[in-house]
Design an enzyme around this catalytic site. Structure first.
Site, PDB file in Angstrom:
ATOM      1  N   CYS A  51       0.812  -1.210   0.000  1.00  0.00           N
ATOM      2  CA  CYS A  51       0.000   0.000   0.000  1.00  0.00           C
ATOM      3  C   CYS A  51       0.848   1.263   0.000  1.00  0.00           C
ATOM      4  O   CYS A  51       2.040   1.231   0.270  1.00  0.00           O
ATOM      5  CB  CYS A  51      -0.893   0.039   1.241  1.00  0.00           C
ATOM      6  SG  CYS A  51      -1.953  -1.400   1.392  1.00  0.00           S
ATOM      7  N   TYR A  56      12.932  -3.273  -4.671  1.00  0.00           N
ATOM      8  CA  TYR A  56      11.830  -3.386  -5.627  1.00  0.00           C
ATOM      9  C   TYR A  56      10.711  -2.368  -5.423  1.00  0.00           C
ATOM     10  O   TYR A  56      10.174  -1.831  -6.385  1.00  0.00           O
ATOM     11  CB  TYR A  56      11.230  -4.791  -5.546  1.00  0.00           C
ATOM     12  CG  TYR A  56       9.921  -4.924  -6.296  1.00  0.00           C
ATOM     13  CD1 TYR A  56       9.916  -5.022  -7.684  1.00  0.00           C
ATOM     14  CD2 TYR A  56       8.707  -4.922  -5.620  1.00  0.00           C
ATOM     15  CE1 TYR A  56       8.717  -5.114  -8.381  1.00  0.00           C
ATOM     16  CE2 TYR A  56       7.509  -5.016  -6.314  1.00  0.00           C
ATOM     17  CZ  TYR A  56       7.512  -5.115  -7.692  1.00  0.00           C
ATOM     18  OH  TYR A  56       6.346  -5.206  -8.376  1.00  0.00           O
ATOM     19  N   GLY A  91       0.300   0.190  -5.107  1.00  0.00           N
ATOM     20  CA  GLY A  91      -0.972  -0.494  -4.993  1.00  0.00           C
ATOM     21  C   GLY A  91      -1.867  -0.139  -6.149  1.00  0.00           C
ATOM     22  O   GLY A  91      -2.146   1.043  -6.366  1.00  0.00           O
ATOM     23  N   ASN A 131      -0.212   1.359   5.553  1.00  0.00           N
ATOM     24  CA  ASN A 131       0.721   0.596   4.726  1.00  0.00           C
ATOM     25  C   ASN A 131       1.519  -0.287   5.676  1.00  0.00           C
ATOM     26  O   ASN A 131       2.122   0.214   6.617  1.00  0.00           O
ATOM     27  CB  ASN A 131       1.658   1.536   3.967  1.00  0.00           C
ATOM     28  CG  ASN A 131       2.813   0.798   3.291  1.00  0.00           C
ATOM     29  OD1 ASN A 131       3.916   1.315   3.214  1.00  0.00           O
ATOM     30  ND2 ASN A 131       2.576  -0.403   2.810  1.00  0.00           N
ATOM     31  N   GLY A 132       1.498  -1.571   5.419  1.00  0.00           N
ATOM     32  CA  GLY A 132       2.234  -2.503   6.268  1.00  0.00           C
ATOM     33  C   GLY A 132       1.377  -3.700   6.583  1.00  0.00           C
ATOM     34  O   GLY A 132       0.367  -3.948   5.917  1.00  0.00           O
TER      35      GLY A 132
HETATM   36  P1  AMP Z   1       9.014 -13.920 -10.543  1.00  0.00           P
HETATM   37  O1  AMP Z   1       8.703 -13.751 -11.977  1.00  0.00           O
HETATM   38  O2  AMP Z   1       7.941 -14.642  -9.807  1.00  0.00           O
HETATM   39  O3  AMP Z   1      10.357 -14.516 -10.259  1.00  0.00           O
HETATM   40  O4  AMP Z   1       9.040 -12.470  -9.910  1.00  0.00           O
HETATM   41  C1  AMP Z   1      10.118 -11.636 -10.154  1.00  0.00           C
HETATM   42  C2  AMP Z   1       9.655 -10.359 -10.753  1.00  0.00           C
HETATM   43  O5  AMP Z   1       8.609  -9.803  -9.955  1.00  0.00           O
HETATM   44  C3  AMP Z   1      10.769  -9.361 -10.793  1.00  0.00           C
HETATM   45  O6  AMP Z   1      10.768  -8.758 -12.068  1.00  0.00           O
HETATM   46  C4  AMP Z   1      10.427  -8.340  -9.725  1.00  0.00           C
HETATM   47  O7  AMP Z   1      10.661  -7.035 -10.174  1.00  0.00           O
HETATM   48  C5  AMP Z   1       8.975  -8.537  -9.465  1.00  0.00           C
HETATM   49  N1  AMP Z   1       8.658  -8.539  -8.020  1.00  0.00           N
HETATM   50  C6  AMP Z   1       9.464  -8.760  -6.991  1.00  0.00           C
HETATM   51  N2  AMP Z   1       8.799  -8.679  -5.826  1.00  0.00           N
HETATM   52  C7  AMP Z   1       7.528  -8.390  -6.136  1.00  0.00           C
HETATM   53  C8  AMP Z   1       6.345  -8.154  -5.366  1.00  0.00           C
HETATM   54  N3  AMP Z   1       6.368  -8.207  -4.040  1.00  0.00           N
HETATM   55  N4  AMP Z   1       5.218  -7.859  -6.026  1.00  0.00           N
HETATM   56  C9  AMP Z   1       5.188  -7.793  -7.362  1.00  0.00           C
HETATM   57  N5  AMP Z   1       6.268  -8.015  -8.142  1.00  0.00           N
HETATM   58  C10 AMP Z   1       7.436  -8.303  -7.539  1.00  0.00           C
END
Ligand code: AMP
Length: 504
Positions: free
Chosen positions: A35, A276, A61, A136-137
């Site tokens: 969030c 990220y 979000g 947020n949290g």
């Molecule tokens: P994956 O494809 O499942 O390995 O997810 C990795 C990708 O998701 C990377 O490109 C990250 O930038 C992105 N990512 C990492 N953490 C999150 C998160 N909490 N929510 C959404 N996307 C994420």
């Protein structure tokens, strides 16, 4: 109920049907929120400014957005599913949010449980008057507290842990509002950056370890509280300072008052904000997120540097780290992947099959930049491996001769309980596979992650000090900085209870 305090809540046509609500899972839902928050005090166009601020926080979000304003006698609320612009770019919506103070929220949850009554800011009518809060949290004892409150007769309206805070404030026997609020915060554990509104005050609060960010800004003398500095830049406000871990700040007609009711502890801001979550143009904890991400990339290049022709970022999240990698290694940077910006983030799709489809929709190979080349792909993090697998295949199909993959963060081995959407251990590729197995699954010629010490070096430290780790890095180390009361419950969590509460 005091008529003057009752908010005019325009839920609109998006009120969900009962079938969706009954499928909602309190437990899953509360563990999967990301969030952003925004609040402003004393501005004649408070809601319009809040809407702009929420636009800048959209990356935090994308499923729902809400604003609550107070006009001196009444609260007004607009909370909708969808992007900020879907609702708050409309003049008539902003006109329904009059008043000089407002709080806003953007929310992202991946479960089927995105329902309108979870959309924040939440609002409650307390004995002292109306109270709106955006969070947020994630609270690590939210389910436990919820169960106790429900047993004690509380009727929950939403399935968010944030509502627990409203009930705790409502039940406090203290006289002054701020004392009731502090008493509520003493009962909760976990991560929170809160913005709250009463009929007199704008309040901000940050958890004692400062896990989630919250900053103070100034717009022509009007205070602003928000998750990231990019929201201040958006509206031309000046960054004043970070809200300190454990600080509660109150703005009213008499000015600002700061409260620090918790014993000071070494702060543990979440390192995933740098990896990220935050926008690269934000300054988080005094550091430029962009510079930190470039430093992650440079450290990555320092640690392993295969012989390649071009550095290719996985857009958008891998771009700053790839710039850092390229600058450190001297290998040219090329945009070998083009991102379609008109589709949502990968994770917004609830099932693996749809997620995989989403990745193809999101990225395309730029053949001109990679054909016949040995490339090194840089992404910020690897979660399930969905993105990396698809992208490696896409690069090979487009004629790349060798495809090496590097992650600008260490392997994610543990789930997050503080408001970042990550799967449980079983869904985390690195938690369930060796490096060689992952390389094989992804289909890359080589695979490497940034080391934990490399990550700390990029943050300006010689290495990670286990006695004083400086950041919440639990996703990589398992070192959770707070109690995990809900997780450690022997008794199963009250799913039936919550479903009953929802059905009522
Ligand atoms: P994956 O494809 O499942 O390995 O997810 C990795 C990708 O998701 C990377 O490109 C990250 O930038 C992105 N990512 C990492 N953490 C999150 C998160 N909490 N929510 C959404 N996307 C994420």
């Amino acid at each position: 109920m005091d008529e003057m305090q009752n908010p005019s809540d325009h839920a609109g046509e998006l009120e969900p049907n009962l079938g969706i609500e009954l499928q909602d899972d309190v437990e899953g839902d509360t563990l999967r929120e990301e969030c952003g928050v925004f609040g402003i005090f004393g501005h004649p166009e408070a809601a319009a400014i809040t809407a702009l601020g929420l636009h800048a926080l959209q990356h935090r979000g994308q499923e729902a957005a809400g604003i609550v304003s107070f006009d001196g006698s009444r609260f007004h609320s607009e909370r909708r599913l969808g992007l900020v612009g879907d609702t708050f770019s409309r003049r008539e919506v902003i006109e329904r949010l009059p008043g000089g103070m407002s709080v806003g929220h953007v929310r992202y949850s991946t479960t089927g449980g995105t329902i309108l009554r979870n959309v924040q800011p939440l609002f409650a009518e307390l004995s002292a008057g109306g109270f709106a809060v955006g969070h947020n949290g994630n609270l690590t004892n939210g389910l436990t507290l919820r169960r106790e409150l429900v047993k004690g007769g509380a009727m929950m309206q939403s399935t968010t842990d944030t509502e627990v805070i409203l009930h705790l404030v409502a039940q406090s026997k203290r006289n002054r509002f701020i004392d009731r609020f502090i008493e509520a915060l003493r009962a909760i554990e976990g991560a929170y950056a809160l913005v709250a509104l009463t009929n007199k005050k704008l309040i901000g609060a940050r958890d004692p370890l400062g896990i989630r960010p919250l900053v103070l800004g100034d717009l022509d003398g009007r205070p602003i509280l928000t998750s990231e500095t990019c929201a201040l830049d958006m509206i031309g406000a000046r960054y004043v300072r970070d809200i300190e871990p454990g600080e509660i700040i109150v703005f009213d007609e008499d000015g600002a008052h700061s409260h620090k009711p918790f014993p000071p502890k070494p702060p543990r801001p979440c390192i995933f904000e740098y990896i990220y979550f935050s926008r690269p143009d934000s300054i988080v904890g005094g550091r430029s997120v962009y510079d930190v991400r470039k430093a992650f990339g440079a450290e990555l290049a320092r640690e392993s540097h295969p012989d390649v022709d071009v550095v290719v970022p996985v857009p958008d999240s891998g771009v700053p780290a790839a710039v850092g990698y390229s600058q450190y290694s001297g290998v040219p940077f090329e945009l070998g992947i083009i991102r379609n910006h008109y589709v949502g983030r990968t994770f917004i799709q609830p099932t693996q099959s749809v997620r995989e489809l989403g990745v193809r929709m999101k990225h395309s190979a730029n053949r001109a930049a990679i054909e016949g080349k040995r490339i090194i792909l840089i992404d910020d993090s690897l979660v399930r491996g969905t993105t990396s697998k698809k992208i490696v295949r896409m690069m090979r199909d487009a004629g790349a001769r060798e495809v090496h993959f590097r992650l600008a963060s260490p392997p994610i081995l543990y789930p997050d309980y503080y408001g970042i959407d990550l799967p449980d251990r079983g869904g985390l590729l690195a938690a369930t596979h060796s490096l060689e197995e992952m390389r094989d699954i992804i289909g890359a010629d080589s695979l490497a992650f940034l080391s934990i010490d490399g990550m700390y070096r990029a943050m300006g430290y010689a290495s990670r000090d286990p006695a004083n780790p400086k950041f919440s890095d639990h996703c990589f180390t398992g070192a959770y900085p707070t109690n995990l009361t809900d997780q450690n419950q022997v008794e199963p969590q009250p799913r039936q209870l919550s479903l009953l509460a929802e059905a009522s």
